[in-house]
Design a protein around this motif. Sequence first.
Motif, PDB file in Angstrom:
ATOM      1  N   GLY A   1       0.807  -1.217   0.000  1.00 29.12           N
ATOM      2  CA  GLY A   1       0.000   0.000   0.000  1.00 29.12           C
ATOM      3  C   GLY A   1       0.834   1.257   0.000  1.00 29.12           C
ATOM      4  O   GLY A   1       0.623   2.168  -0.812  1.00 29.12           O
ATOM      5  N   SER A   2       1.802   1.325   0.909  1.00 31.07           N
ATOM      6  CA  SER A   2       2.664   2.509   0.952  1.00 31.07           C
ATOM      7  C   SER A   2       3.527   2.611  -0.294  1.00 31.07           C
ATOM      8  O   SER A   2       3.767   3.708  -0.813  1.00 31.07           O
ATOM      9  CB  SER A   2       3.538   2.465   2.204  1.00 31.07           C
TER      10      SER A   2
ATOM     11  N   VAL B   1       1.417   4.032  -3.280  1.00 29.29           N
ATOM     12  CA  VAL B   1       1.192   5.476  -3.175  1.00 29.29           C
ATOM     13  C   VAL B   1       2.482   6.245  -3.459  1.00 29.29           C
ATOM     14  O   VAL B   1       2.492   7.226  -4.221  1.00 29.29           O
ATOM     15  CB  VAL B   1       0.637   5.836  -1.782  1.00 29.29           C
TER      16      VAL B   1
ATOM     17  N   GLN C   1      -4.355   8.114  -5.511  1.00 26.69           N
ATOM     18  CA  GLN C   1      -5.487   7.647  -4.724  1.00 26.69           C
ATOM     19  C   GLN C   1      -6.393   6.740  -5.564  1.00 26.69           C
ATOM     20  O   GLN C   1      -6.578   6.956  -6.758  1.00 26.69           O
ATOM     21  CB  GLN C   1      -6.300   8.828  -4.187  1.00 26.69           C
TER      22      GLN C   1
ATOM     23  N   SER D   1      -6.529  -0.245  -0.798  1.00 28.99           N
ATOM     24  CA  SER D   1      -7.239   1.023  -1.006  1.00 28.99           C
ATOM     25  C   SER D   1      -7.593   1.683   0.318  1.00 28.99           C
ATOM     26  O   SER D   1      -7.566   2.909   0.432  1.00 28.99           O
ATOM     27  CB  SER D   1      -8.501   0.785  -1.844  1.00 28.99           C
TER      28      SER D   1
ATOM     29  N   GLN E   1      -4.654   3.440   1.694  1.00 32.09           N
ATOM     30  CA  GLN E   1      -4.428   4.727   1.040  1.00 32.09           C
ATOM     31  C   GLN E   1      -5.075   5.873   1.816  1.00 32.09           C
ATOM     32  O   GLN E   1      -4.572   7.000   1.810  1.00 32.09           O
ATOM     33  CB  GLN E   1      -4.972   4.700  -0.383  1.00 32.09           C
TER      34      GLN E   1
ATOM     35  N   THR F   1      -2.585   6.901   4.259  1.00 28.04           N
ATOM     36  CA  THR F   1      -1.471   7.629   3.650  1.00 28.04           C
ATOM     37  C   THR F   1      -1.891   9.019   3.174  1.00 28.04           C
ATOM     38  O   THR F   1      -1.024   9.870   2.924  1.00 28.04           O
ATOM     39  CB  THR F   1      -0.904   6.847   2.453  1.00 28.04           C
TER      40      THR F   1
END
Length: 571
Positions: free
Chosen positions: A88-89, A92, A122, A150, A153, A156
């Motif tokens: 996830g990180s 992004v 995003q 998602s 996100q 983040t």
Amino acid sequence: MENLSHILLLLGVTVAVVLTFQRLHIPTSLGYLLVGVILGPHTIGPIVNVPEFKAMAEFGVVFLLFTIGLNFSLPQLHALRHQVFGLGSGQVAFTTIVVGVVSWLAGLPGAAAFVIGAVFAQSSTTIIGSQLAEQKEEDSPHGRLGLAMSVFQDVTAVPFLVVIPVLGMAVSAELLAVELGLAMVKALLAFALVFYFGRWLLRPLFHLVTRRRSAEIFTLAVLLVALLAAWTTFSLGLSLAFGAFLAGMMLGETEFRHQVESSIRPFRDVLLGLFFIGIGMLFDPATIPHIWHWALLGALLLLMSKILLVAAMVKKSGIDTLAAWRTALLLAVGGEFGFALLAIALDAKVIDLDVGQIALTAVLFSMIAGAFLIRFNHAIATRLVKVRHDADQSIASRVSDAPKPQVVIGGYGRVGHTIAVLLKASSVPFVAFDTNPQRVAQGRADGHSVLYGDISDAELLAAVHVERSSLVVITVDDHAYALRTVTVLRSSCPHVPVIARARDLESSSQLIDAGATHAYPEAIEASLRLGATALRMLSIPTDDIDIMLQDVRDWDYKPVLEKEPAQEKNP
């Protein structure tokens, strides 16, 4: 009353458009977007202007994140920690860098290029979650991973909410680091508050509520918990949706999870529709002739960068190629948090209005295209990895997404407990539901999967995916309740066999007429078992007894029914 005409117009157009989209098998989220364009301020025709519209629409995202949190409890997130947090990180960060560099090379200032990269990074949890639920893919491997990424996100996005306003000012790097650190401290504080208070208060609260056996009070309690958690994070300067997600995670660990989801679903679906309508109202068709080529290029950049980056990262993490591409196609869609970041950037004068309109249109284009990518993710991914639809591969792909067989038991009284013991002894997975909190607590103490819920509730059945079950067993002693449950089951999943408990032969016949595969009258079955025991004690062969009992059942118990005594005729 002055807004009543606007509300009626909104409802009328929405019903007509969404009904048409459903008949054409087009994602309904696109229908809501079209309603927003039709009734927005940028098109010819009536304009809907309800002051509370935007505030109500925002709660659609709040309730969506709440229901997603129900399916991602802390133990599940801990199991996915390496995939979700790392992937996830990484998604992004890399998307922001790639898109930002491309935008900077295209001539945008560095700060504006960074904003465009953050906006394009995003993905819409709203579209992904609702679309996967509609397609029954939210429990698939790619669905769970895509949803988890998602949702991450949204976490983040917190640093972006701090960084972007600062970019509009001439500040030092030290001040920027302080602001970022403060935001992360707030996020951790919100998590701690919701976690500890939720862990100690939620289960006792819902035990107290369920003792009243009132659907009204239960729904009010669910709304209270979701909105209170959202208010907590909002008070700390974070998003409402983040708090709702945390509350959902806490309730996801309790036996009330499925009934909570059933209660919140009507509110979520209606308010989500309003949210998408609100996004559609932002779209200005008059600007398309001037910016369409730039918006189209932006949408292609958004989609292609995320598809390629996510597919590469997911595949490198050890997940098979097909699932990697399917996950990438889910996350390709633009996100609603991108609109929030755009609004902040415009207020802070980081980007100008023309660039903002191009970015907005590009994200909208990606939402339209992304909805179709999600709908046809399996077919597209199959072509991308060049999988041929031969028999072995087709079976393998279906098995990978298919849930394990399970039995759903309605009622955990004496009969339900007995069936649960037999199923567990046979290693058959099952889940039982009961509306009596004491029985639920006892079942969980017995080590069985017993949850609180009304088995006759169509929303609850949809939440547990009863259509994927191998068998449903109804053990409740209330005939009207059992009859209503069979009717709902036959309407929602006619292919799943249903066995029901009945008081007598009349109740058994009514349950079978309603759609039950078998319905066993307790009184007659007890008599048959007693008779069978007597025959065994008289040394009658067991096979003969079994054949005799089956013949009685096959003839609807007519051979053993008491006959009415003949009335004597008057001379």
